[in-house]
Design a protein around this motif. Sequence first.
Motif, short mmCIF file in Angstrom:
data_model
loop_
_atom_site.label_atom_id
_atom_site.label_comp_id
_atom_site.label_asym_id
_atom_site.label_seq_id
_atom_site.Cartn_x
_atom_site.Cartn_y
_atom_site.Cartn_z
N LYS A 1 -18.99 -19.45 28.58
CA LYS A 1 -19.77 -20.67 28.54
C LYS A 1 -21.20 -20.41 29.03
N ASP A 2 -22.17 -20.85 28.25
CA ASP A 2 -23.57 -20.61 28.61
C ASP A 2 -23.94 -21.25 29.94
N ASN A 3 -23.46 -22.47 30.17
CA ASN A 3 -23.79 -23.17 31.41
C ASN A 3 -23.28 -22.42 32.64
N THR A 4 -22.05 -21.90 32.54
CA THR A 4 -21.47 -21.14 33.66
C THR A 4 -22.27 -19.87 33.91
N LYS A 5 -22.66 -19.18 32.83
CA LYS A 5 -23.51 -17.98 32.95
C LYS A 5 -24.82 -18.31 33.65
N ASN A 6 -25.42 -19.43 33.24
CA ASN A 6 -26.71 -19.83 33.84
C ASN A 6 -26.56 -20.15 35.32
N TRP A 7 -25.43 -20.78 35.70
CA TRP A 7 -25.18 -21.03 37.13
C TRP A 7 -25.06 -19.71 37.88
N GLY A 8 -24.40 -18.74 37.26
CA GLY A 8 -24.29 -17.41 37.87
C GLY A 8 -25.64 -16.78 38.09
N GLU A 9 -26.50 -16.86 37.08
CA GLU A 9 -27.85 -16.28 37.20
C GLU A 9 -28.67 -17.02 38.26
N PHE A 10 -28.47 -18.34 38.34
CA PHE A 10 -29.18 -19.11 39.37
C PHE A 10 -28.77 -18.62 40.76
N ILE A 11 -27.47 -18.43 40.99
CA ILE A 11 -26.98 -17.97 42.31
C ILE A 11 -27.53 -16.58 42.61
N ILE A 12 -27.52 -15.70 41.60
CA ILE A 12 -28.06 -14.33 41.79
C ILE A 12 -29.54 -14.40 42.14
N GLY A 13 -30.31 -15.20 41.38
CA GLY A 13 -31.75 -15.33 41.65
C GLY A 13 -32.02 -15.89 43.02
N PHE A 14 -31.23 -16.90 43.41
CA PHE A 14 -31.37 -17.53 44.72
C PHE A 14 -31.15 -16.50 45.83
N ALA A 15 -30.11 -15.68 45.67
CA ALA A 15 -29.80 -14.66 46.67
C ALA A 15 -30.87 -13.58 46.72
N ILE A 16 -31.30 -13.11 45.54
CA ILE A 16 -32.33 -12.06 45.48
C ILE A 16 -33.63 -12.54 46.12
N LEU A 17 -33.95 -13.82 45.93
CA LEU A 17 -35.16 -14.40 46.54
C LEU A 17 -35.14 -14.21 48.05
N PHE A 18 -34.00 -14.47 48.67
CA PHE A 18 -33.93 -14.36 50.14
C PHE A 18 -33.75 -12.92 50.60
N ILE A 19 -33.17 -12.07 49.73
CA ILE A 19 -33.16 -10.64 50.04
C ILE A 19 -34.59 -10.12 50.06
N GLY A 20 -35.36 -10.53 49.03
CA GLY A 20 -36.78 -10.15 48.97
C GLY A 20 -37.56 -10.67 50.16
N LEU A 21 -37.25 -11.90 50.57
CA LEU A 21 -37.94 -12.49 51.73
C LEU A 21 -37.64 -11.70 53.00
N GLN A 22 -36.37 -11.28 53.16
CA GLN A 22 -36.00 -10.49 54.33
C GLN A 22 -36.72 -9.14 54.32
N PHE A 23 -36.75 -8.50 53.13
CA PHE A 23 -37.47 -7.22 53.00
C PHE A 23 -38.95 -7.42 53.32
N LEU A 24 -39.48 -8.56 52.87
CA LEU A 24 -40.89 -8.87 53.09
C LEU A 24 -41.18 -9.01 54.58
N LYS A 25 -40.28 -9.69 55.28
CA LYS A 25 -40.45 -9.85 56.74
C LYS A 25 -40.38 -8.49 57.44
N ASP A 26 -39.44 -7.64 56.98
CA ASP A 26 -39.28 -6.31 57.60
C ASP A 26 -40.45 -5.39 57.26
N ALA A 27 -41.01 -5.55 56.06
CA ALA A 27 -42.09 -4.66 55.61
C ALA A 27 -43.44 -5.04 56.22
N MET A 28 -43.55 -6.27 56.71
CA MET A 28 -44.80 -6.72 57.31
C MET A 28 -45.01 -5.98 58.62
N PRO A 29 -46.18 -5.37 58.84
CA PRO A 29 -46.41 -4.61 60.09
C PRO A 29 -46.27 -5.50 61.33
#
Length: 591
Positions: A132-160
Amino acid sequence: MNYGFTDILELIGSLGLFLFGMKVMSDALLRLAGNKMRSILATMTSNRFLGIITGFLITSVIQSSSATTLMVVSFSNASLLTLPEAISVIMGANIGTTITAWLITLLGFKVSMSSIALPLVGFGFLFTFSKKDNTKNWGEFIIGFAILFIGLQFLKDAMPDINENPQILEFLSRYTNAGFWSVLLFLFIGTILTLIIQSSSATMALTLIMTAQGWIPFEMAAAMVLGENIGTTITANIAAIIGNYQAKRTARAHFIFNVLGVIWMLALFYPFLQLISWMVQKLGSASPFVTAAAVPVALSLFHTVFNVLNTFILVWFIKPIARLVEKMVPETITPEKDIEVPKYLERKMLQYPETAIATLFKETDYLFKNAIFEIVTHALNIHRGDILSDLKAKKVIKKSVEDFKIDVRALYLSKVKTIYGEIIKYATMAQSILKLTEDQNRRIMQIKLANRKMVEILRNVGELSRNVSKYLESDNAYIKKRYDNYRKIAISVLRVIFLFKDELKKEEFHEQLTALISKVQNNMEKQNIEIDRLIREDLITTDMASSLVNDHDNVEILIEKLIEVAQILYVSSDPLLNELPEETSLSDNAA
């Protein structure tokens, strides 16, 4: 200073991961809710407050003010939104974009998402296996949401770290202690950063991290937020470069609205920051002027309160802003093309179903109002100006005694065939590359059907035209009167279609067409009775009788198809959409 080239690359990579997560999340949300959001946007009324609510909801749902603004620019380009409507939606989008800042602040600083981010990626990944396309899209939303905060954590750690790199604080202090000049400098930095990154949310994340780690004080961070509000308008202005004057006006309006907000905020900058500090303390937090940890919440509050107030103040000036923009970007008159060349069918309008349908309608409407109207009237030896005049049909017929000697087939080949083919091709492309709802697909089918019927109209009028010209100056008064009556019926129908469609509401126009059908049917029945009488009393020759009987059917079919096209285009009625061939052309012996 212990911060090398590798650390800089790590910082850029972290920012890239954050942006990638935001893009995946935003794209998934667009697929999930985009059709509904665009449908709301395309059908919204001119009420400014409804426009603001629409802009806020769309941006809150799809989590991208740039995507909303680009949608608004595209819709303006397709004439789906007026300038005041577009401005009100953009105002709402400015408020909606503050939701992202709160998400980052509350889930990125107040709560640590990094511990559950990777499990969320795994959880979302399972959804992508669904059929189902809708279920796939929900999956991608969850992945994107998680990656956003992984990136934010990396960003906080990478900041001098300021404690490990005191030289940075010493360097920045040269620019943060210059009073109001520092405010203007950091406003400029915020604008440039947003311009480069092309995401106000990413710049906001950077600003929040810098304040949380004590790089810059609250007032400089607030100045950067103001700069981000200006920088985010660049995306729409870049997109509008290839758009028409309406798209450019919408983009300029976005820029003017945000700049006006920044100007009045700069005039009240320090008192306003004191107000935000007071509000934060009332909410139970420390003053952002004293504690760096309190700045992210204060900054998010500043961002929200500023955009809400700016919208509330400037919503009353939508019309003056629209007039200013209209002076800045005057209406450009598109050079006249040959009638057979498409005027509106542009590839960029295939970005959204709504803009594609609007473009198809405009092209079809133009073809109907110009080439088809011209050929039909001239085939009956009537001037278009007389159809659109106040002259009674009887007087129009009386003065229309000149034989135009037109070749309907030649006119079809030179003025209609190419554009008809391009419309069908464009409609088929829209159906192939766009994800259409059932209603949208039906509307495209209706537009294709309307175009086919227009070509059939030319076939019927071509056959009628020969005898209209033949008996125009006939010595037989009876045959001449019959053909004049056919022309009068055509005039009455063409007048209703081309004079009243813009003046009446859809319901009223539909009633007019329905009444017209009944009136024409009665008239044609009388014509039939009269033909029988002429034949019975031997008042016309056998040849004349044959022509009249055949043309009686031609006129009936011609009128029926003219009304059907009007209903499809202007009333959106839904005639039976049978399986119809895509290609229609006039037969070689037509006209």
